[in-house]
Design a protein around this motif. Structure first.
Motif, PDB file in Angstrom:
ATOM      1  N   HIS A 198       0.880  -1.462   0.040  1.00 38.61           N
ATOM      2  CA  HIS A 198      -0.010   0.022   0.041  1.00 38.61           C
ATOM      3  C   HIS A 198       0.930   1.401   0.053  1.00 38.61           C
ATOM      4  O   HIS A 198       0.507   2.369  -0.034  1.00 38.61           O
ATOM      5  N   GLU A 199       2.092   1.054  -0.007  1.00 43.27           N
ATOM      6  CA  GLU A 199       3.156   2.240   0.063  1.00 43.27           C
ATOM      7  C   GLU A 199       3.170   2.999  -1.299  1.00 43.27           C
ATOM      8  O   GLU A 199       3.529   2.399  -2.092  1.00 43.27           O
ATOM      9  N   LYS A 200       2.820   4.467  -1.179  1.00 43.29           N
ATOM     10  CA  LYS A 200       2.637   4.927  -2.401  1.00 43.29           C
ATOM     11  C   LYS A 200       3.883   5.257  -3.134  1.00 43.29           C
ATOM     12  O   LYS A 200       4.023   5.014  -4.570  1.00 43.29           O
ATOM     13  N   ARG A 201       4.910   5.557  -2.260  1.00 41.59           N
ATOM     14  CA  ARG A 201       6.279   5.630  -3.005  1.00 41.59           C
ATOM     15  C   ARG A 201       6.728   4.359  -3.714  1.00 41.59           C
ATOM     16  O   ARG A 201       7.211   4.397  -4.576  1.00 41.59           O
ATOM     17  N   LEU A 202       6.633   3.164  -3.165  1.00 42.66           N
ATOM     18  CA  LEU A 202       7.162   1.895  -3.779  1.00 42.66           C
ATOM     19  C   LEU A 202       6.094   1.865  -4.847  1.00 42.66           C
ATOM     20  O   LEU A 202       6.735   1.308  -5.943  1.00 42.66           O
ATOM     21  N   ARG A 203       5.025   2.033  -4.883  1.00 36.38           N
ATOM     22  CA  ARG A 203       4.099   1.854  -5.874  1.00 36.38           C
ATOM     23  C   ARG A 203       4.352   2.613  -7.064  1.00 36.38           C
ATOM     24  O   ARG A 203       4.425   2.095  -8.257  1.00 36.38           O
ATOM     25  N   ARG A 204       4.570   3.911  -6.763  1.00 43.10           N
ATOM     26  CA  ARG A 204       4.959   4.622  -7.931  1.00 43.10           C
ATOM     27  C   ARG A 204       6.382   4.174  -8.546  1.00 43.10           C
ATOM     28  O   ARG A 204       6.566   4.191  -9.789  1.00 43.10           O
ATOM     29  N   ILE A 205       7.202   3.781  -7.800  1.00 41.26           N
ATOM     30  CA  ILE A 205       8.661   3.636  -8.442  1.00 41.26           C
ATOM     31  C   ILE A 205       8.405   2.101  -9.310  1.00 41.26           C
ATOM     32  O   ILE A 205       9.030   2.030 -10.197  1.00 41.26           O
ATOM     33  N   TYR A 206       7.758   1.511  -8.507  1.00 37.55           N
ATOM     34  CA  TYR A 206       7.493  -0.176  -9.247  1.00 37.55           C
ATOM     35  C   TYR A 206       6.768   0.149 -10.330  1.00 37.55           C
ATOM     36  O   TYR A 206       7.144  -0.391 -11.601  1.00 37.55           O
ATOM     37  N   ARG A 207       5.614   0.918 -10.373  1.00 39.38           N
ATOM     38  CA  ARG A 207       5.025   0.984 -11.836  1.00 39.38           C
ATOM     39  C   ARG A 207       5.904   1.595 -12.928  1.00 39.38           C
ATOM     40  O   ARG A 207       5.395   1.258 -14.076  1.00 39.38           O
ATOM     41  N   TRP A 208       6.684   2.563 -12.376  1.00 37.24           N
ATOM     42  CA  TRP A 208       7.394   3.118 -13.551  1.00 37.24           C
ATOM     43  C   TRP A 208       8.518   2.056 -14.100  1.00 37.24           C
ATOM     44  O   TRP A 208       8.881   2.012 -15.181  1.00 37.24           O
ATOM     45  N   LEU A 209       9.148   1.384 -13.011  1.00 41.82           N
ATOM     46  CA  LEU A 209      10.171   0.376 -13.728  1.00 41.82           C
ATOM     47  C   LEU A 209       9.470  -0.869 -14.076  1.00 41.82           C
ATOM     48  O   LEU A 209       9.953  -1.360 -15.205  1.00 41.82           O
ATOM     49  N   ARG A 210       8.193  -1.414 -13.945  1.00 42.83           N
ATOM     50  CA  ARG A 210       7.685  -2.508 -14.281  1.00 42.83           C
ATOM     51  C   ARG A 210       6.414  -1.958 -14.624  1.00 42.83           C
ATOM     52  O   ARG A 210       5.308  -2.593 -14.245  1.00 42.83           O
ATOM     53  N   LEU A 215       0.601  -5.335  -9.774  1.00 43.02           N
ATOM     54  CA  LEU A 215       0.604  -4.490  -8.506  1.00 43.02           C
ATOM     55  C   LEU A 215      -0.529  -4.658  -7.964  1.00 43.02           C
ATOM     56  O   LEU A 215      -1.829  -4.651  -8.191  1.00 43.02           O
ATOM     57  N   TRP A 216      -0.363  -5.072  -6.466  1.00 46.90           N
ATOM     58  CA  TRP A 216      -1.585  -5.599  -5.603  1.00 46.90           C
ATOM     59  C   TRP A 216      -1.566  -4.567  -4.433  1.00 46.90           C
ATOM     60  O   TRP A 216      -0.275  -4.392  -3.807  1.00 46.90           O
ATOM     61  N   PRO A 217      -2.475  -4.054  -4.057  1.00 46.90           N
ATOM     62  CA  PRO A 217      -3.839  -3.892  -4.555  1.00 46.90           C
ATOM     63  C   PRO A 217      -3.686  -3.317  -5.977  1.00 46.90           C
ATOM     64  O   PRO A 217      -2.968  -2.244  -6.276  1.00 46.90           O
ATOM     65  N   SER A 222      -9.325  -1.496  -3.528  1.00 44.81           N
ATOM     66  CA  SER A 222      -8.679  -1.849  -1.992  1.00 44.81           C
ATOM     67  C   SER A 222      -8.813  -3.329  -1.791  1.00 44.81           C
ATOM     68  O   SER A 222      -9.753  -3.992  -2.339  1.00 44.81           O
ATOM     69  N   ALA A 223      -7.831  -4.005  -1.409  1.00 39.34           N
ATOM     70  CA  ALA A 223      -7.819  -5.367  -1.027  1.00 39.34           C
ATOM     71  C   ALA A 223      -6.789  -5.440   0.182  1.00 39.34           C
ATOM     72  O   ALA A 223      -6.035  -4.845   0.443  1.00 39.34           O
TER      73      ALA A 223
END
Length: 236
Positions: A198-210, A215-217, A222-223
């Motif tokens: 749920h960490e926004k910073r990690l989600r943002r970097i992950y989505r940019w790299l992959r 990506l879950w949720p 929400s999940a």
């Protein structure tokens, strides 16, 4: 913490992937395809609210000190990124956000990444990486480079000026240490092409790299549970 034998599939920590690739010149592969072959059970004392055994507390404290020792290098990387962003803004007459995007583009460009990695040396000045031209998107070495610089860049863009003052750095050490743990998890997620957070910073970097990864949720949903195929933990 389930009482059954081997209740959770354990993935190797990211350092294991790096070591394998440096020694063999080949990526180890996705974490889910290289699970730790342990037979184990969770210690039932971990379910208790009382103190941990003394030898366990000593191990935890030793690991905590080792982890905190990584923070100064991270701070230096943030400072370097902060200076680079300011340089690009001055040289090109662009905004802070545009400078950040330009640096991100370089981190995604393998020729640029290879140029940086080609100059990598150990403390004695000896080359230790496999031929960088062979390292692609599934290389742990490349993923390590991308994630460590992407997390530092995000910090530099958000609060870069704070890291120029020693008293601010001292105050931020605990959060930086936690962020390094998050980065280790993010690296495994990038290698796996799947991340749960749920960490926004990690989600943002992950989505940019992959961008093609799982990506879950899912965005805008929400999940609280993961599908069975996504259940992985990390072994120290």
């Amino acid at each position: 913490m389930p009482a059954d034998d081997n209740p959770i599939a354990l993935a190797y920590h990211f350092g294991h992937h790096l070591q394998h690739e440096i020694l063999t010149g080949q990526p180890l592969g996705r974490p889910c395809e290289n699970l730790v072959p342990w037979e184990y059970r969770f210690n039932p004392r971990l379910r208790d609210s009382g103190p941990l055994p003394s030898h366990v507390e000593e191990t935890v404290e030793s690991m905590r000190r080792e982890h905190l020792a990584r923070v100064p290098e991270y701070v230096e990387r943030i400072q370097s990124m902060h200076r680079r962003v300011n340089e690009m803004m001055g040289e090109r007459g662009i905004s802070r956000a545009e400078a950040g995007e330009a640096i991100r583009a370089g981190l995604l460009d393998f020729s640029t990444v290879h140029d940086f990695l080609r100059d990598a040396r150990d403390p004695e000045g000896i080359e230790f990486l496999p031929p960088v031209e062979s390292l692609g998107a599934n290389s742990a070495i490349v993923v390590h480079f991308q994630v460590t610089h992407a997390t530092a860049l995000q910090r530099a863009l958000d609060h870069g000026g704070e890291y120029e003052k020693e008293r601010n750095v001292a105050r931020l050490v605990p959060s930086l240490a936690r962020e390094l743990l998050d980065a280790d998890y993010l690296m495994l997620g990038v290698l796996e092409s799947g991340l749960a957070t749920h960490e926004k910073r990690l989600r943002r970097i992950y989505r940019w790299l992959r961008p093609e990864g799982v990506l879950w949720p899912p965005p805008a949903k929400s999940a609280t549970t993961l599908p069975d195929e996504c259940r992985l933990d990390v072994a120290d």
